[in-house]
Design a protein around this motif. Structure first.
Motif, PDB file in Angstrom:
ATOM      1  N   UNK A 146      64.366  76.130  -8.306  1.00  0.00           N
ATOM      2  CA  UNK A 146      63.000  76.555  -7.965  1.00  0.00           C
ATOM      3  C   UNK A 146      62.630  76.258  -6.513  1.00  0.00           C
ATOM      4  N   UNK A 147      63.343  75.329  -5.895  1.00  0.00           N
ATOM      5  CA  UNK A 147      63.148  74.933  -4.500  1.00  0.00           C
ATOM      6  C   UNK A 147      64.545  74.715  -3.929  1.00  0.00           C
ATOM      7  N   UNK A 148      64.700  74.904  -2.620  1.00  0.00           N
ATOM      8  CA  UNK A 148      65.978  74.665  -1.967  1.00  0.00           C
ATOM      9  C   UNK A 148      65.823  73.658  -0.842  1.00  0.00           C
ATOM     10  N   UNK A 149      66.871  72.890  -0.579  1.00  0.00           N
ATOM     11  CA  UNK A 149      66.911  72.046   0.614  1.00  0.00           C
ATOM     12  C   UNK A 149      68.237  72.252   1.327  1.00  0.00           C
ATOM     13  N   UNK A 150      68.149  72.409   2.655  1.00  0.00           N
ATOM     14  CA  UNK A 150      69.317  72.476   3.526  1.00  0.00           C
ATOM     15  C   UNK A 150      69.447  71.151   4.261  1.00  0.00           C
TER      16      UNK A 150
END
Length: 346
Positions: A200-204
């Motif tokens: 539902x959310x992404x982090x790089x």
């Protein structure tokens, strides 16, 4: 609960909440006895990453114990070079070891033809996590940013001076750009597939962004991450993205002035007042308690966490660490921190 109503997503959409959501980088890890027990069943570290049942279990363990507002997929940034065909292994006491890329021919041997097949276990893990999460808990997918992933691919593992990758990037930029372009495409596809599996959310994570000079930061950190997010938004425009260009100093301003992301994660060295005046208001911030304060606990931890809440909690904010939980962290300190943040009122 709808994704849009979850605390983490609301903060990333720009809301100032009565209390910020909290999750911690490496919240599933060796500081938890239940993780160590599960890890012992898996064998090699990558075997754990590619075992959907066990990877789901270790992702859910800190949610059950502490009630974080988000879970983050248990995996590793180096599954991407593995899926591209590079030999990746983890050695006890040494960490990741890769057969290093040394020339253009080594880049030519990397390929996308089996990429998603090699990552299908990760996508299955995301489905299992999503099915096991409480309704109010968001699920974060993630990947390493191209500069950091390329550093492992060229250095053959961790590095202190990044001499090999810098020599290649600075001395043969057109050749190095080929590798970056491949990683941009692979990472964008990987993140899109994570969303389709349930993230539902992404982090790089650009853990080694701080190793670059300013011009290098813009070319090899900012631009590739922007290219990835632009590709993801073409398919999934409503999924918020957090980026973490760790230790980039004043370079955080470049990310905040022209934000392509919803959230900017800060390392522990970023001054709170500077972050409030220069960064917050442009986008949501995330961070930035020193992980060693979580080891120390007590008044030192509580006072530092309260300063962060009082300074950055006045705008869109997610409480986190300035980097990942370290293995020697007492679990009871994590519980005390979660209680403090979830009991805080702005």
């Amino acid at each position: 609960m709808k994704t849009a109503d979850k605390l983490l997503v609301r903060a990333l959409r720009g809301e100032t909440l009565k209390r910020p959501p909290i999750w911690l980088m490496r919240q599933a890890g060796r500081y938890l006895p239940e993780y160590r027990a599960t890890r012992a069943k898996a064998g090699a570290f990558l075997d754990l990453c590619f075992n959907p049942e066990l990877a789901t279990e270790v992702t859910l363990q800190p949610i059950r114990r502490f009630g974080f507002d988000a879970a983050i997929l248990f995996s590793d940034i180096l599954v991407v070079p593995h899926a591209l065909g590079q030999n990746v292994r983890f050695e006890e006491g040494r960490g990741p070891v890769l057969d290093p890329l040394v020339d253009d021919e080594a880049i030519n041997r990397l390929a996308m033809d089996q990429f998603h097949q090699r990552l299908k276990a990760v996508y299955a893990t995301i489905g299992g996590i999503r099915a096991g999460l409480p309704a109010e808990t968001a699920l974060i997918g993630f990947a390493g940013a191209p500069w950091t992933v390329a550093s492992y691919m060229i250095e053959g593992g961790s590095s202190r001076d990044f001499a090999k990758i810098k020599s290649w990037a600075y001395g043969r930029p057109d050749s190095f750009q080929r590798l970056i372009n491949l990683l941009v495409e692979a990472t964008a596809q990987y993140l899109n597939a994570q969303i389709e599996a349930g993230a539902e959310v992404l982090q790089l994570f650009d853990s080694w962004a701080g190793s670059l000079d300013h011009a290098g930061l813009l070319r090899w950190s900012y631009q590739p991450m922007k290219a990835i997010v632009d590709r993801v938004r073409m398919s999934h425009p409503d999924v918020p993205v957090i980026v973490f260009p760790r230790a980039c100093g004043a370079g955080y301003l470049d990310f905040a002035r022209q934000p392509f992301m919803h959230g900017l994660s800060l390392d522990s060295g970023v001054p709170l007042d500077w972050a409030f005046t220069q960064l917050q208001g442009r986008l949501a911030l995330q961070g930035n308690l020193d992980p060693q304060l979580l080891v120390t606990g007590g008044d030192a931890m509580r006072n530092a966490a309260t300063r962060i809440l009082e300074t950055l909690g006045r705008g869109p904010f997610i409480f986190n660490l300035g980097h990942g939980i370290v293995p020697e962290t007492p679990p009871e300190h994590v519980g005390a921190l979660v209680d403090l943040v979830q009991g805080w009122q702005s």
